[in-house]
Design a protein around this motif. Sequence first.
Motif, PDB file in Angstrom:
ATOM      1  N   GLN A   1       0.832  -1.194   0.000  1.00 51.48           N
ATOM      2  CA  GLN A   1       0.000   0.000   0.000  1.00 51.48           C
ATOM      3  C   GLN A   1       0.870   1.249   0.000  1.00 51.48           C
ATOM      4  OE1 GLN A   1      -3.146   0.027   2.867  1.00 51.48           O
ATOM      5  NE2 GLN A   1      -3.667  -2.126   2.554  1.00 51.48           N
ATOM      6  N   LYS A   2       0.432   2.248  -0.787  1.00 49.89           N
ATOM      7  CA  LYS A   2       1.209   3.486  -0.929  1.00 49.89           C
ATOM      8  C   LYS A   2       0.377   4.671  -0.449  1.00 49.89           C
ATOM      9  CE  LYS A   2       4.732   3.235  -2.814  1.00 49.89           C
ATOM     10  NZ  LYS A   2       6.087   2.982  -2.272  1.00 49.89           N
ATOM     11  N   GLU A   3       0.572   5.824  -1.104  1.00 48.16           N
ATOM     12  CA  GLU A   3      -0.063   7.059  -0.643  1.00 48.16           C
ATOM     13  C   GLU A   3      -1.532   7.138  -1.060  1.00 48.16           C
ATOM     14  OE1 GLU A   3       1.693   7.541  -4.666  1.00 48.16           O
ATOM     15  OE2 GLU A   3       2.499   6.902  -2.734  1.00 48.16           O
ATOM     16  N   ILE A   4      -2.256   8.073  -0.422  1.00 51.24           N
ATOM     17  CA  ILE A   4      -3.672   8.317  -0.751  1.00 51.24           C
ATOM     18  C   ILE A   4      -3.769   8.970  -2.124  1.00 51.24           C
ATOM     19  CG2 ILE A   4      -5.700   9.681  -0.106  1.00 51.24           C
ATOM     20  CD1 ILE A   4      -4.958   9.235   2.811  1.00 51.24           C
ATOM     21  N   PHE A   5      -4.741   8.520  -2.924  1.00 53.13           N
ATOM     22  CA  PHE A   5      -4.954   9.062  -4.268  1.00 53.13           C
ATOM     23  C   PHE A   5      -6.078  10.092  -4.213  1.00 53.13           C
ATOM     24  CE2 PHE A   5      -6.706   8.892  -8.616  1.00 53.13           C
ATOM     25  CZ  PHE A   5      -5.541   9.178  -9.321  1.00 53.13           C
ATOM     26  N   PRO A   6      -5.808  11.372  -4.501  1.00 51.94           N
ATOM     27  CA  PRO A   6      -6.799  12.438  -4.270  1.00 51.94           C
ATOM     28  C   PRO A   6      -8.031  12.370  -5.168  1.00 51.94           C
ATOM     29  CG  PRO A   6      -4.842  13.303  -5.379  1.00 51.94           C
ATOM     30  CD  PRO A   6      -4.514  11.905  -4.977  1.00 51.94           C
ATOM     31  N   ASP A   7      -7.901  11.835  -6.391  1.00 55.07           N
ATOM     32  CA  ASP A   7      -9.034  11.811  -7.323  1.00 55.07           C
ATOM     33  C   ASP A   7      -9.720  10.452  -7.363  1.00 55.07           C
ATOM     34  OD1 ASP A   7      -8.631  14.474  -8.084  1.00 55.07           O
ATOM     35  OD2 ASP A   7      -7.132  13.907  -9.569  1.00 55.07           O
ATOM     36  N   PHE A   8      -9.717   9.743  -6.256  1.00 58.04           N
ATOM     37  CA  PHE A   8     -10.229   8.370  -6.222  1.00 58.04           C
ATOM     38  C   PHE A   8     -11.687   8.300  -6.701  1.00 58.04           C
ATOM     39  CE2 PHE A   8     -12.218   4.716  -4.191  1.00 58.04           C
ATOM     40  CZ  PHE A   8     -11.302   3.707  -4.428  1.00 58.04           C
ATOM     41  N   HIS A   9     -12.558   9.156  -6.171  1.00 51.02           N
ATOM     42  CA  HIS A   9     -13.992   9.074  -6.502  1.00 51.02           C
ATOM     43  C   HIS A   9     -14.259   9.453  -7.956  1.00 51.02           C
ATOM     44  CE1 HIS A   9     -15.306   8.164  -2.442  1.00 51.02           C
ATOM     45  NE2 HIS A   9     -14.456   9.072  -1.988  1.00 51.02           N
ATOM     46  N   LYS A  10     -13.512  10.411  -8.479  1.00 54.03           N
ATOM     47  CA  LYS A  10     -13.689  10.803  -9.880  1.00 54.03           C
ATOM     48  C   LYS A  10     -13.292   9.665 -10.808  1.00 54.03           C
ATOM     49  CE  LYS A  10     -12.124  14.176 -13.304  1.00 54.03           C
ATOM     50  NZ  LYS A  10     -11.249  15.344 -13.565  1.00 54.03           N
ATOM     51  N   ILE A  11     -12.178   9.019 -10.494  1.00 53.48           N
ATOM     52  CA  ILE A  11     -11.718   7.905 -11.320  1.00 53.48           C
ATOM     53  C   ILE A  11     -12.701   6.740 -11.253  1.00 53.48           C
ATOM     54  CG2 ILE A  11      -9.891   6.183 -11.565  1.00 53.48           C
ATOM     55  CD1 ILE A  11      -9.198   8.933 -12.636  1.00 53.48           C
ATOM     56  N   ARG A  12     -13.263   6.522 -10.076  1.00 59.06           N
ATOM     57  CA  ARG A  12     -14.216   5.425  -9.927  1.00 59.06           C
ATOM     58  C   ARG A  12     -15.476   5.683 -10.735  1.00 59.06           C
ATOM     59  NH1 ARG A  12     -14.725   2.409  -4.170  1.00 59.06           N
ATOM     60  NH2 ARG A  12     -15.007   0.326  -5.033  1.00 59.06           N
ATOM     61  N   GLU A  13     -15.918   6.927 -10.809  1.00 58.04           N
ATOM     62  CA  GLU A  13     -17.071   7.276 -11.648  1.00 58.04           C
ATOM     63  C   GLU A  13     -16.762   7.024 -13.120  1.00 58.04           C
ATOM     64  OE1 GLU A  13     -18.033  11.303 -10.760  1.00 58.04           O
ATOM     65  OE2 GLU A  13     -18.744  10.879  -8.712  1.00 58.04           O
ATOM     66  N   ASN A  14     -15.546   7.368 -13.535  1.00 55.91           N
ATOM     67  CA  ASN A  14     -15.142   7.114 -14.923  1.00 55.91           C
ATOM     68  C   ASN A  14     -15.117   5.617 -15.220  1.00 55.91           C
ATOM     69  OD1 ASN A  14     -14.856   9.837 -15.367  1.00 55.91           O
ATOM     70  ND2 ASN A  14     -12.643   9.867 -15.000  1.00 55.91           N
ATOM     71  N   LEU A  15     -14.701   4.834 -14.230  1.00 58.43           N
ATOM     72  CA  LEU A  15     -14.675   3.386 -14.422  1.00 58.43           C
ATOM     73  C   LEU A  15     -16.071   2.841 -14.688  1.00 58.43           C
ATOM     74  CD1 LEU A  15     -13.373   0.569 -14.303  1.00 58.43           C
ATOM     75  CD2 LEU A  15     -13.712   0.616 -11.823  1.00 58.43           C
ATOM     76  N   GLU A  16     -17.066   3.322 -13.946  1.00 52.04           N
ATOM     77  CA  GLU A  16     -18.428   2.830 -14.135  1.00 52.04           C
ATOM     78  C   GLU A  16     -18.917   3.111 -15.547  1.00 52.04           C
ATOM     79  OE1 GLU A  16     -20.098   0.910 -12.010  1.00 52.04           O
ATOM     80  OE2 GLU A  16     -18.238   0.969 -10.849  1.00 52.04           O
ATOM     81  N   LYS A  17     -18.520   4.248 -16.099  1.00 46.49           N
ATOM     82  CA  LYS A  17     -18.903   4.559 -17.474  1.00 46.49           C
ATOM     83  C   LYS A  17     -18.188   3.646 -18.462  1.00 46.49           C
ATOM     84  CE  LYS A  17     -19.606   9.463 -16.331  1.00 46.49           C
ATOM     85  NZ  LYS A  17     -19.108  10.847 -16.554  1.00 46.49           N
ATOM     86  N   ASN A  18     -16.910   3.370 -18.203  1.00 45.45           N
ATOM     87  CA  ASN A  18     -16.140   2.526 -19.108  1.00 45.45           C
ATOM     88  C   ASN A  18     -16.577   1.059 -19.048  1.00 45.45           C
ATOM     89  OD1 ASN A  18     -13.426   3.798 -20.480  1.00 45.45           O
ATOM     90  ND2 ASN A  18     -14.083   4.967 -18.715  1.00 45.45           N
ATOM     91  N   LYS A  19     -17.057   0.626 -17.898  1.00 44.36           N
ATOM     92  CA  LYS A  19     -17.476  -0.772 -17.762  1.00 44.36           C
ATOM     93  C   LYS A  19     -18.622  -1.113 -18.707  1.00 44.36           C
ATOM     94  CE  LYS A  19     -18.031  -2.326 -13.536  1.00 44.36           C
ATOM     95  NZ  LYS A  19     -18.310  -2.320 -12.068  1.00 44.36           N
ATOM     96  N   GLU A  20     -19.417  -0.125 -19.070  1.00 42.47           N
ATOM     97  CA  GLU A  20     -20.522  -0.360 -19.991  1.00 42.47           C
ATOM     98  C   GLU A  20     -20.025  -0.763 -21.385  1.00 42.47           C
ATOM     99  OE1 GLU A  20     -22.962   3.070 -20.033  1.00 42.47           O
ATOM    100  OE2 GLU A  20     -23.562   2.921 -17.914  1.00 42.47           O
ATOM    101  N   LEU A  21     -18.778  -0.388 -21.704  1.00 41.53           N
ATOM    102  CA  LEU A  21     -18.217  -0.686 -23.027  1.00 41.53           C
ATOM    103  C   LEU A  21     -17.230  -1.852 -22.990  1.00 41.53           C
ATOM    104  CD1 LEU A  21     -17.612   2.999 -24.180  1.00 41.53           C
ATOM    105  CD2 LEU A  21     -19.443   1.470 -24.906  1.00 41.53           C
ATOM    106  N   ALA A  22     -17.078  -2.482 -21.832  1.00 38.18           N
ATOM    107  CA  ALA A  22     -16.197  -3.642 -21.709  1.00 38.18           C
ATOM    108  C   ALA A  22     -17.045  -4.908 -21.757  1.00 38.18           C
ATOM    109  CB  ALA A  22     -15.408  -3.576 -20.411  1.00 38.18           C
ATOM    110  N   TRP A  23     -16.686  -5.841 -22.632  1.00 39.09           N
ATOM    111  CA  TRP A  23     -17.451  -7.085 -22.696  1.00 39.09           C
ATOM    112  C   TRP A  23     -17.122  -7.977 -21.511  1.00 39.09           C
ATOM    113  CZ3 TRP A  23     -21.509  -8.568 -25.425  1.00 39.09           C
ATOM    114  CH2 TRP A  23     -21.877  -9.923 -25.364  1.00 39.09           C
ATOM    115  N   GLY A  24     -15.837  -8.049 -21.169  1.00 36.01           N
ATOM    116  CA  GLY A  24     -15.401  -8.838 -20.028  1.00 36.01           C
ATOM    117  C   GLY A  24     -14.645  -7.965 -19.047  1.00 36.01           C
ATOM    118  N   VAL A  25     -13.308  -8.157 -19.008  1.00 38.37           N
ATOM    119  CA  VAL A  25     -12.488  -7.394 -18.059  1.00 38.37           C
ATOM    120  C   VAL A  25     -11.435  -6.547 -18.766  1.00 38.37           C
ATOM    121  CG1 VAL A  25     -12.813  -9.090 -16.233  1.00 38.37           C
ATOM    122  CG2 VAL A  25     -10.841  -9.299 -17.758  1.00 38.37           C
TER     123      VAL A  25
END
Length: 415
Positions: free
Chosen positions: A288-312
């Motif tokens: 484990q390393k340092e705290i990532f300041p934009d964690f929630h923003k990146i997680r929101e972007n992930l949810e959008k990208n998951k819609e275009l991923a067939w698997g992983v």
Amino acid sequence: MSEFKELIKSFSKSREYVRDFFVYGFKTRDDFAGWSGRTYDNERRRLESWLSGFVRQEYHGKEKNIYLSIDSNLLDTNPLYRVWKAKSFTDNDIMLHFYILDYLQRHGPRTADRLTDGIQQDYGVLFDSQTLRRKCNQYSKEGILLRKKKGKELLYAPGTSAQELLSSHPGLQNALKLYQLSSPLGILGNTILDSAALQNDLFRIKHSFFVHTLEDEVLLALLQAMHEERTVRLLVKNTRSEFFREVEGVPLNILVSTRTGRRFLCLYRPKKRRFSTARLDAVKKVEQKEIFPDFHKIRENLEKNKELAWGVSFQNDSGSRLEHVRLTLLIDEAGEQYLLNRLQREGKNGHITRIAPNTFVYETDVFDANEMLPWIRTFTGRILSLESDCKRLTQLFRRDLSAMYRMYFGAESPH
């Protein structure tokens, strides 16, 4: 010569050789090239001791294969939990454990110093008070002991037993019986049931992926990093070779295959500014390393990208952002409505268009079209055409059809 010991110091080592025997049970002794003959024998003996009821042997010529045979449909718990419980301990560890619990049960709360004196008086054994204080602090963190202040004194007392906890919460027993059999980190529920001398007499799971408990130590470290919104440095082994690489990123999600149960870590790579995934069974170490300041923003972007991923997968070999797939199917509208329902249900964000009687086109755009191949194969016999920006997808599909044609008809496919 070192003496063989059943107990172990490092779970990570156990994880590797239990997985090799469990997943790659067809291997012979000579196939374990990274181990000496003595190491192989020691690990095999441990495995046979821990999992004696599930070890099988087969001979191929003069070579003997050792493998594990486990039918999850018949078992009330995961037998691989036994590997977690084989950790070694010192003589002082085991003596202190029973002396502390027995003395506090009989005499009530005590400070570390008074506990040290009491153990010497009652049992005739003298321990260093600092050693005993560290052990009591460790047990208080684990819930075995309670720690409370009385004036300036810090007292230790027995914690709530598993029996008391379960008896005071009706229904919790049954929840634990199911949890330990079906959930990640199920070893926790199994340990609580063991402490209360209870067994699962209610539940059986037809398809359970027992081997994935070997990844739970890594999973716990990743979940802690997600909870604290930290970056991590991972040591990842290539699943097809002995090559290791270091990966740094922000862990965001754990993805689980509904078909194989295999688990994947999804993380964001800040330096490359993209998402990627790693098989959880390939992750050997988590730092484990340092705290990532934009964690929630990146997680929101992930949810959008998951819609275009067939698997992983969030990338492809062509370098383009998305790959288009067009699948033309012959489906009997009168008698095969279930296939159209399945296309609608499993096709994620794809579109279905009727272009002629009994003829339908399914179209979608995904990050990596190669991941669709196993799903596309399930429509074999109804596929009129397959078109895609991903040339490898169509090449592999035609190669597989040709191989199947040769298998059944002994000749090359006419198409």
